[in-house]
Design a protein around this motif. Structure first.
Motif, PDB file in Angstrom:
ATOM      1  N   LEU A 227       0.896  -1.281   0.066  1.00 13.43           N
ATOM      2  CA  LEU A 227       0.101   0.014  -0.120  1.00 13.43           C
ATOM      3  C   LEU A 227       0.880   1.290   0.072  1.00 13.43           C
ATOM      4  O   LEU A 227       0.198   2.394  -0.570  1.00 13.43           O
ATOM      5  CB  LEU A 227      -0.984  -0.046   1.414  1.00 13.43           C
ATOM      6  N   SER A 228       2.042   1.233   0.284  1.00  9.56           N
ATOM      7  CA  SER A 228       2.745   2.767   0.840  1.00  9.56           C
ATOM      8  C   SER A 228       3.936   2.697  -0.365  1.00  9.56           C
ATOM      9  O   SER A 228       4.569   3.862  -0.351  1.00  9.56           O
ATOM     10  CB  SER A 228       3.655   2.462   2.127  1.00  9.56           C
ATOM     11  N   GLY A 229       3.792   2.061  -1.381  1.00  5.11           N
ATOM     12  CA  GLY A 229       5.007   2.175  -2.508  1.00  5.11           C
ATOM     13  C   GLY A 229       6.189   2.093  -2.084  1.00  5.11           C
ATOM     14  O   GLY A 229       6.447   1.263  -1.136  1.00  5.11           O
ATOM     15  N   THR A 230       7.230   2.814  -2.670  1.00  5.04           N
ATOM     16  CA  THR A 230       8.651   2.365  -2.598  1.00  5.04           C
ATOM     17  C   THR A 230       9.040   2.814  -1.208  1.00  5.04           C
ATOM     18  O   THR A 230       9.090   4.010  -0.755  1.00  5.04           O
ATOM     19  CB  THR A 230       9.577   2.887  -3.507  1.00  5.04           C
ATOM     20  N   GLU A 231       9.613   1.883  -0.378  1.00  4.65           N
ATOM     21  CA  GLU A 231      10.327   2.113   0.971  1.00  4.65           C
ATOM     22  C   GLU A 231      11.382   3.081   0.752  1.00  4.65           C
ATOM     23  O   GLU A 231      11.961   3.358  -0.173  1.00  4.65           O
ATOM     24  CB  GLU A 231      10.658   1.085   1.600  1.00  4.65           C
ATOM     25  N   PRO A 232      11.368   4.325   1.634  1.00  2.00           N
ATOM     26  CA  PRO A 232      12.496   5.187   1.514  1.00  2.00           C
ATOM     27  C   PRO A 232      13.974   4.515   1.688  1.00  2.00           C
ATOM     28  O   PRO A 232      14.786   5.048   1.383  1.00  2.00           O
ATOM     29  CB  PRO A 232      12.310   6.227   2.730  1.00  2.00           C
ATOM     30  N   THR A 233      13.988   3.289   2.375  1.00  2.00           N
ATOM     31  CA  THR A 233      15.312   2.732   2.481  1.00  2.00           C
ATOM     32  C   THR A 233      15.435   1.536   1.662  1.00  2.00           C
ATOM     33  O   THR A 233      16.236   0.613   1.771  1.00  2.00           O
ATOM     34  CB  THR A 233      15.522   2.244   3.986  1.00  2.00           C
ATOM     35  N   HIS A 234      14.459   1.408   0.499  1.00  2.00           N
ATOM     36  CA  HIS A 234      14.603   0.528  -0.580  1.00  2.00           C
ATOM     37  C   HIS A 234      15.898   0.643  -1.227  1.00  2.00           C
ATOM     38  O   HIS A 234      16.199   1.758  -1.815  1.00  2.00           O
ATOM     39  CB  HIS A 234      13.458   0.713  -1.561  1.00  2.00           C
ATOM     40  N   PRO A 235      16.628  -0.161  -1.642  1.00  8.33           N
ATOM     41  CA  PRO A 235      18.043  -0.080  -2.362  1.00  8.33           C
ATOM     42  C   PRO A 235      17.916   0.718  -3.858  1.00  8.33           C
ATOM     43  O   PRO A 235      18.762   1.249  -4.165  1.00  8.33           O
ATOM     44  CB  PRO A 235      18.501  -1.658  -2.643  1.00  8.33           C
ATOM     45  N   GLN A 236      16.681   0.539  -4.284  1.00  4.73           N
ATOM     46  CA  GLN A 236      16.572   1.213  -5.578  1.00  4.73           C
ATOM     47  C   GLN A 236      16.043   2.313  -5.438  1.00  4.73           C
ATOM     48  O   GLN A 236      15.525   3.220  -6.446  1.00  4.73           O
ATOM     49  CB  GLN A 236      15.528   0.422  -6.645  1.00  4.73           C
ATOM     50  N   HIS A 237      15.807   3.091  -4.226  1.00  6.30           N
ATOM     51  CA  HIS A 237      15.316   4.429  -4.178  1.00  6.30           C
ATOM     52  C   HIS A 237      16.366   5.356  -4.631  1.00  6.30           C
ATOM     53  O   HIS A 237      17.571   5.233  -4.650  1.00  6.30           O
ATOM     54  CB  HIS A 237      14.948   4.646  -2.593  1.00  6.30           C
ATOM     55  N   ILE A 238      15.908   6.650  -5.280  1.00  6.18           N
ATOM     56  CA  ILE A 238      16.670   7.520  -5.751  1.00  6.18           C
ATOM     57  C   ILE A 238      17.871   7.982  -4.813  1.00  6.18           C
ATOM     58  O   ILE A 238      18.933   8.481  -5.178  1.00  6.18           O
ATOM     59  CB  ILE A 238      15.999   8.662  -6.284  1.00  6.18           C
ATOM     60  N   ALA A 239      17.603   8.089  -3.437  1.00  6.68           N
ATOM     61  CA  ALA A 239      18.395   8.553  -2.580  1.00  6.68           C
ATOM     62  C   ALA A 239      19.847   7.743  -2.440  1.00  6.68           C
ATOM     63  O   ALA A 239      20.780   8.235  -2.127  1.00  6.68           O
ATOM     64  CB  ALA A 239      17.827   8.427  -1.015  1.00  6.68           C
ATOM     65  N   TYR A 240      19.970   6.423  -2.973  1.00  9.12           N
ATOM     66  CA  TYR A 240      21.123   5.740  -2.866  1.00  9.12           C
ATOM     67  C   TYR A 240      21.927   5.728  -4.215  1.00  9.12           C
ATOM     68  O   TYR A 240      22.805   5.048  -4.445  1.00  9.12           O
ATOM     69  CB  TYR A 240      20.706   4.002  -2.485  1.00  9.12           C
TER      70      TYR A 240
END
Length: 250
Positions: A227-240
């Motif tokens: 339900l919440s979409g991509t986790e902020p700590t998912h390895p494919q998040h743009i932040a990484y």
């Protein structure tokens, strides 16, 4: 000199800080779930003062939801995401010279097993031998593992709820004034005592924390997975910046 630290707290509020000070703690380590390191650092700094040092950390969820292994890393210089293989996370912690603590070993499906502990004994700085979510046999097993591997022990409140803060802490025999001092104490394996409440309040804390564990593994899990979409700590998040794209387990 004794320095009293709770090395694993998941929540951070005014009430948490008040309870920590009332319990006589000198420091707590703040490691919330699924929160990126810069945000953890910012929040920890906001709640630190002359009476209580709040240290940022990450409990990294390695592996998949079905078979995840949690590792607590302090002193990270660069963010490390969740949902990467254990070997990838451990290599990254080693590269950064992080302080690596093992929470709740061999507990349910969220912990390092004995084989993992033996494989990474040269990277691990301490093993948790008392956790308020544990039953007595879980804590005995954890103590046996620490003894057999000759790794230093620690305990924490593992507080997911403010009321849990103060139920357990680690007393380090060292003069500590800064985060760097605390990391050095763990890295060097300084003498310490594992201190916990084993009376009625501890058991009511265990009941409350286990109730929270049920929530984490039912509705919260469904919410995060679907339900919440991509986790902020998912390895494919743009932040990484793509560094861990190929390591993502899902």
């Amino acid at each position: 000199m004794t320095y009293r630290v709770d090395p694993h707290v998941k929540v951070l509020t005014d009430r948490v800080v008040e309870r920590a000070k009332r319990a006589g703690l000198d420091a707590i380590v703040y490691a919330p779930h699924f929160t990126r390191l810069p945000e953890v650092r910012e929040r920890a700094a906001a709640y630190s003062d002359d009476d209580l040092l709040v240290i940022p950390a990450r409990e990294v969820f390695t592996g998949t939801w079905r078979n995840r292994k949690h590792v607590l890393a302090l002193g990270l210089e660069e963010p490390v995401p969740d949902f990467i293989p254990l070997e990838t996370a451990m290599a990254e912690f080693d590269r950064q010279g992080a302080t690596v603590l093992v929470p709740h070993p061999e507990f349910a499906n969220v912990s390092l097993a004995e084989a993992d502990l033996r494989r990474y004994a040269d990277v691990i700085d301490a093993i948790e031998i008392f956790n308020p979510r544990h039953f007595p046999w879980d804590n005995r097993r954890a103590r046996d593992l620490a003894d057999s591997l000759s790794l230093p022990p620690f305990t924490s409140s593992y507080a997911h709820l403010p009321r849990s803060v103060g139920v357990a802490h680690t007393a380090l025999e060292a003069a500590i004034e800064t985060e760097a001092d605390l990391l050095e104490a763990f890295d060097d394996g300084v003498a310490r005592r594992v201190i916990y409440d084993d009376g009625p309040y501890r058991w009511s804390t265990t009941a409350s924390e286990l109730g929270n564990l049920v929530y984490e593994n039912t509705w919260e899990k469904v919410d995060r997975l679907f339900l919440s979409g991509t986790e902020p700590t998912h390895p494919q998040h743009i932040a990484y910046d793509g560094r861990f794209d190929d390591a993502a387990v899902y």
